[in-house]
Scaffold this motif. Structure first.
Motif, PDB file in Angstrom:
ATOM      1  N   PRO A   1     -42.045  -6.882  13.684  1.00 41.21           N
ATOM      2  CA  PRO A   1     -43.371  -6.490  14.170  1.00 41.21           C
ATOM      3  C   PRO A   1     -44.079  -5.514  13.234  1.00 41.21           C
ATOM      4  O   PRO A   1     -45.276  -5.644  12.980  1.00 41.21           O
ATOM      5  CB  PRO A   1     -43.070  -5.819  15.513  1.00 41.21           C
ATOM      6  CG  PRO A   1     -41.707  -6.306  15.900  1.00 41.21           C
ATOM      7  CD  PRO A   1     -40.978  -6.548  14.626  1.00 41.21           C
ATOM      8  N   ASP A   2     -43.360  -4.531  12.729  1.00 41.75           N
ATOM      9  CA  ASP A   2     -44.019  -3.483  11.962  1.00 41.75           C
ATOM     10  C   ASP A   2     -44.158  -3.812  10.481  1.00 41.75           C
ATOM     11  O   ASP A   2     -44.604  -2.990   9.697  1.00 41.75           O
ATOM     12  CB  ASP A   2     -43.272  -2.154  12.119  1.00 41.75           C
ATOM     13  CG  ASP A   2     -41.820  -2.298  11.704  1.00 41.75           C
ATOM     14  OD1 ASP A   2     -41.393  -3.439  11.420  1.00 41.75           O
ATOM     15  OD2 ASP A   2     -41.119  -1.283  11.660  1.00 41.75           O
ATOM     16  N   GLY A   3     -43.746  -5.005  10.117  1.00 40.88           N
ATOM     17  CA  GLY A   3     -43.915  -5.384   8.719  1.00 40.88           C
ATOM     18  C   GLY A   3     -42.735  -5.001   7.849  1.00 40.88           C
ATOM     19  O   GLY A   3     -42.457  -5.654   6.851  1.00 40.88           O
ATOM     20  N   THR A   4     -42.025  -3.942   8.216  1.00 36.86           N
ATOM     21  CA  THR A   4     -40.831  -3.605   7.452  1.00 36.86           C
ATOM     22  C   THR A   4     -39.759  -4.614   7.775  1.00 36.86           C
ATOM     23  O   THR A   4     -39.699  -5.158   8.869  1.00 36.86           O
ATOM     24  CB  THR A   4     -40.308  -2.212   7.812  1.00 36.86           C
ATOM     25  OG1 THR A   4     -39.845  -2.260   9.169  1.00 36.86           O
ATOM     26  CG2 THR A   4     -41.377  -1.175   7.676  1.00 36.86           C
ATOM     27  N   ARG A   5     -38.934  -4.884   6.829  1.00 34.24           N
ATOM     28  CA  ARG A   5     -37.875  -5.844   7.070  1.00 34.24           C
ATOM     29  C   ARG A   5     -36.545  -5.120   7.120  1.00 34.24           C
ATOM     30  O   ARG A   5     -36.337  -4.169   6.363  1.00 34.24           O
ATOM     31  CB  ARG A   5     -37.850  -6.883   5.945  1.00 34.24           C
ATOM     32  CG  ARG A   5     -39.118  -7.683   5.890  1.00 34.24           C
ATOM     33  CD  ARG A   5     -39.001  -8.845   4.975  1.00 34.24           C
ATOM     34  NE  ARG A   5     -39.025  -8.458   3.576  1.00 34.24           N
ATOM     35  CZ  ARG A   5     -39.099  -9.360   2.592  1.00 34.24           C
ATOM     36  NH1 ARG A   5     -39.149 -10.640   2.879  1.00 34.24           N
ATOM     37  NH2 ARG A   5     -39.112  -8.972   1.345  1.00 34.24           N
ATOM     38  N   PRO A   6     -35.653  -5.567   7.992  1.00 31.92           N
ATOM     39  CA  PRO A   6     -34.306  -5.013   7.933  1.00 31.92           C
ATOM     40  C   PRO A   6     -33.672  -5.511   6.637  1.00 31.92           C
ATOM     41  O   PRO A   6     -34.330  -6.078   5.804  1.00 31.92           O
ATOM     42  CB  PRO A   6     -33.622  -5.612   9.160  1.00 31.92           C
ATOM     43  CG  PRO A   6     -34.370  -6.874   9.429  1.00 31.92           C
ATOM     44  CD  PRO A   6     -35.777  -6.619   8.974  1.00 31.92           C
ATOM     45  N   GLY A   7     -32.417  -5.339   6.542  1.00 32.00           N
ATOM     46  CA  GLY A   7     -31.786  -5.820   5.324  1.00 32.00           C
ATOM     47  C   GLY A   7     -31.645  -4.681   4.334  1.00 32.00           C
ATOM     48  O   GLY A   7     -31.267  -3.576   4.700  1.00 32.00           O
ATOM     49  N   ARG A   8     -31.997  -4.939   3.090  1.00 30.50           N
ATOM     50  CA  ARG A   8     -31.691  -3.997   2.016  1.00 30.50           C
ATOM     51  C   ARG A   8     -32.703  -2.886   1.926  1.00 30.50           C
ATOM     52  O   ARG A   8     -33.504  -2.822   1.008  1.00 30.50           O
ATOM     53  CB  ARG A   8     -31.635  -4.773   0.702  1.00 30.50           C
ATOM     54  CG  ARG A   8     -30.853  -4.056  -0.338  1.00 30.50           C
ATOM     55  CD  ARG A   8     -29.534  -4.684  -0.632  1.00 30.50           C
ATOM     56  NE  ARG A   8     -28.824  -5.105   0.527  1.00 30.50           N
ATOM     57  CZ  ARG A   8     -27.864  -4.377   1.074  1.00 30.50           C
ATOM     58  NH1 ARG A   8     -27.552  -3.187   0.631  1.00 30.50           N
ATOM     59  NH2 ARG A   8     -27.190  -4.858   2.090  1.00 30.50           N
TER      60      ARG A   8
ATOM     61  N   GLY B   1     -32.394  -6.279  -4.728  1.00 27.89           N
ATOM     62  CA  GLY B   1     -33.549  -6.485  -3.854  1.00 27.89           C
ATOM     63  C   GLY B   1     -33.144  -6.980  -2.475  1.00 27.89           C
ATOM     64  O   GLY B   1     -31.992  -6.914  -2.073  1.00 27.89           O
ATOM     65  N   ASP B   2     -34.115  -7.473  -1.756  1.00 25.94           N
ATOM     66  CA  ASP B   2     -33.884  -8.065  -0.449  1.00 25.94           C
ATOM     67  C   ASP B   2     -33.257  -9.444  -0.642  1.00 25.94           C
ATOM     68  O   ASP B   2     -33.774 -10.242  -1.413  1.00 25.94           O
ATOM     69  CB  ASP B   2     -35.216  -8.200   0.276  1.00 25.94           C
ATOM     70  CG  ASP B   2     -35.034  -8.561   1.737  1.00 25.94           C
ATOM     71  OD1 ASP B   2     -34.233  -9.478   2.014  1.00 25.94           O
ATOM     72  OD2 ASP B   2     -35.667  -7.927   2.593  1.00 25.94           O
ATOM     73  N   PRO B   3     -32.154  -9.698   0.046  1.00 28.29           N
ATOM     74  CA  PRO B   3     -31.521 -11.019  -0.083  1.00 28.29           C
ATOM     75  C   PRO B   3     -32.483 -12.157   0.225  1.00 28.29           C
ATOM     76  O   PRO B   3     -32.355 -13.254  -0.316  1.00 28.29           O
ATOM     77  CB  PRO B   3     -30.396 -10.970   0.951  1.00 28.29           C
ATOM     78  CG  PRO B   3     -30.101  -9.540   1.115  1.00 28.29           C
ATOM     79  CD  PRO B   3     -31.391  -8.821   0.923  1.00 28.29           C
ATOM     80  N   ARG B   4     -33.427 -11.891   1.117  1.00 25.83           N
ATOM     81  CA  ARG B   4     -34.424 -12.903   1.435  1.00 25.83           C
ATOM     82  C   ARG B   4     -35.122 -13.410   0.175  1.00 25.83           C
ATOM     83  O   ARG B   4     -35.398 -14.595   0.023  1.00 25.83           O
ATOM     84  CB  ARG B   4     -35.472 -12.307   2.381  1.00 25.83           C
ATOM     85  CG  ARG B   4     -35.462 -12.882   3.776  1.00 25.83           C
ATOM     86  CD  ARG B   4     -36.380 -12.067   4.659  1.00 25.83           C
ATOM     87  NE  ARG B   4     -35.794 -10.750   4.900  1.00 25.83           N
ATOM     88  CZ  ARG B   4     -35.108 -10.440   5.989  1.00 25.83           C
ATOM     89  NH1 ARG B   4     -34.958 -11.340   6.927  1.00 25.83           N
ATOM     90  NH2 ARG B   4     -34.586  -9.250   6.144  1.00 25.83           N
ATOM     91  N   ASP B   5     -35.407 -12.474  -0.715  1.00 20.60           N
ATOM     92  CA  ASP B   5     -36.109 -12.865  -1.933  1.00 20.60           C
ATOM     93  C   ASP B   5     -35.210 -13.693  -2.846  1.00 20.60           C
ATOM     94  O   ASP B   5     -35.657 -14.644  -3.483  1.00 20.60           O
ATOM     95  CB  ASP B   5     -36.620 -11.621  -2.668  1.00 20.60           C
ATOM     96  CG  ASP B   5     -37.634 -10.859  -1.835  1.00 20.60           C
ATOM     97  OD1 ASP B   5     -38.328 -11.503  -1.021  1.00 20.60           O
ATOM     98  OD2 ASP B   5     -37.733  -9.627  -1.983  1.00 20.60           O
ATOM     99  N   GLU B   6     -33.943 -13.317  -2.891  1.00 20.91           N
ATOM    100  CA  GLU B   6     -33.013 -14.104  -3.707  1.00 20.91           C
ATOM    101  C   GLU B   6     -32.909 -15.517  -3.169  1.00 20.91           C
ATOM    102  O   GLU B   6     -32.925 -16.498  -3.927  1.00 20.91           O
ATOM    103  CB  GLU B   6     -31.618 -13.468  -3.674  1.00 20.91           C
ATOM    104  CG  GLU B   6     -31.560 -12.054  -4.225  1.00 20.91           C
ATOM    105  CD  GLU B   6     -30.142 -11.516  -4.189  1.00 20.91           C
ATOM    106  OE1 GLU B   6     -29.349 -11.916  -5.049  1.00 20.91           O
ATOM    107  OE2 GLU B   6     -29.810 -10.715  -3.279  1.00 20.91           O
TER     108      GLU B   6
END
Lengths: 245, 245
Positions: free
Chosen positions: A12-19, A36-41
């Motif tokens: 909701p707040d735009g911040t992502r969990p994760g790294r 970085g964020d694993p999502r990006d990898e």
DNA sequence: GCCGGGTTTCTACACCATGTCGAAATAGGC
DNA sequence: GCCTATTTCGACATGGTGTAGAAACCCGGC
């Protein structure tokens, strides 16, 4: 009673969990570090694979391997394969829509704006690493996941239709159905993808058909068909090449 | 040392094994009778399913069920799912190529022949139950199975390119690259499929955009862009509508 | 120093679709 | 009646998808 924090989709707040901070959580089996964020990898790996082998031809195991993860770990970040794709595709129209804003801000006759849009879009399609036409074939295309893509695609169609209508009103374009015209012009841009890569077979000489040349050809054909006075075409072409190098 | 007669693919003499005489072989589990060649039943069922849910979204079990067979029995007739598709797709260009022969036999100016081809092809695409663009995305597209499809597709491209070249030589069409022109014109026809079905959203009134109207629009735009004197367009349009009702 | 909570990753597995294998059930010829 | 060719079936090996639950780590509190 939520089972656990599920970092799927957008927070909701735009911040992502994760790294966010230090590297907490179980270490990877192959011991690979990651900054970085694993999502990006994952997105980057999937992006490359999708463009190499297509969406259907890419397995989650392959994506995981290239991201330094195990197959099932990818599902921690994305609900399924299409969720990865949705993230990539959402930005597909971004560049063209940004260009649309620039074109409208700059002004000029409707014919000039239309030519710039068509040429830019066609060139973008030639260069786009993905296959837009494969995306259109996905079963879950109607779902919310691709809502942004569709909304922006529709906005683009309407913008082009408006340009055509303006041009007709100004008297520079022949009287035609703006809706049909915009659909045909844009789908023509997309269709370019289907043959552009294989065009080497046809092209005489090295690099005979590059993205620029093809884009100009498509724009000449599409806009030229609508121009009341086709003698204006060279000026539009030059202007577009100057403004959108 | 062949294991057994494998009725896959085409038999050398053109005759097919299978349902030639009486109904020999193990009876079906559901007791369904069948008069024709099971291949035709399978093809028909697959054809319907492919157009409803796409190739990827159709399972062999579903095809088998609709053909009165079990899943694995389908493999007696077709090596795999794409083999079924290949049989269907092989005929995709048939109708258009037949029309090409008729057009060339009838003669007329290059512009007239070109207009007839583009309009006919676009209409055909709108009506084609399959998604040409999905076929282009198949992994095995390069293989021999689709050889006929590709050969005929290439023949079509060359024929259209020749018409454009003729038109330029005759002086009725503007000087342009015939190869690029043929690629763009034909891919434009195919691209029509992408939006034609969904066009209801845009169309005002009932049946505002039918296959005929869209085909005329696409042909007007494509051929109109190439015509040196666009005033000739209405005559071409009328002529095409008379010759290819 | 140890414990509890949150985070990230893993292993194991259930499920489904594909395509293969060998056997079963029929018809027709000898 | 037996042999062979034909057609269909059931069982299965394989591989991909997505889920469940546990394991390994960090951090803060006590």
């Amino acid at each position: 009673m939520l089972a656990r924090m599920s970092p799927h989709a957008q927070t909701p707040d735009g911040t992502r969990p994760g790294r966010a901070r230090g590297r907490i959580g179980r270490p990877r089996a192959d011991g690979s570090a990651h900054d970085g964020d694993p999502r990006d990898e994952i997105t980057a790996a999937a992006s490359r694979l999708f463009s190499e082998r297509g969406v259907a031809g890419t397995t989650m195991s392959e994506i995981a391997r290239r991201s330094g993860l195990r197959q099932s770990s990818v599902y921690y970040y994305f609900r399924d394969k299409e969720a990865i794709l949705a993230g990539i595709v959402a930005s597909a129209n971004r560049v063209v829509l940004d260009h649309l804003d620039a074109v409208n801000a700059h002004g000029g006759t409707a014919a000039e704006r239309l030519y710039r849009m068509i040429r830019f879009d066609a060139r973008q399609m030639c260069r786009f690493p993905f296959d837009i036409n494969e995306i259109y074939r996905l079963p879950a295309l109607q779902e919310d996941r691709f809502a942004q893509f569709w909304a922006e695609r529709t906005a683009l169609t309407h913008a082009v239709a408006a340009m055509v209508a303006d041009g007709v009103a100004e008297g520079n374009l022949v009287d035609t159905d703006p809706t049909l015209a915009s659909l045909v012009l844009l789908s023509n841009d997309e269709g370019t993808q289907n043959w552009f890569r294989a065009v080497g077979e046809f092209g005489q000489g090295a690099g005979a058909y590059d993205a620029d040349r093809v884009a100009v050809f498509v724009a000449d054909l599409g806009v030229g068909a609508l121009l009341r006075d086709r003698a204006a075409l060279p000026r539009l072409r030059e202007r577009a090449q100057t403004l959108d190098p």
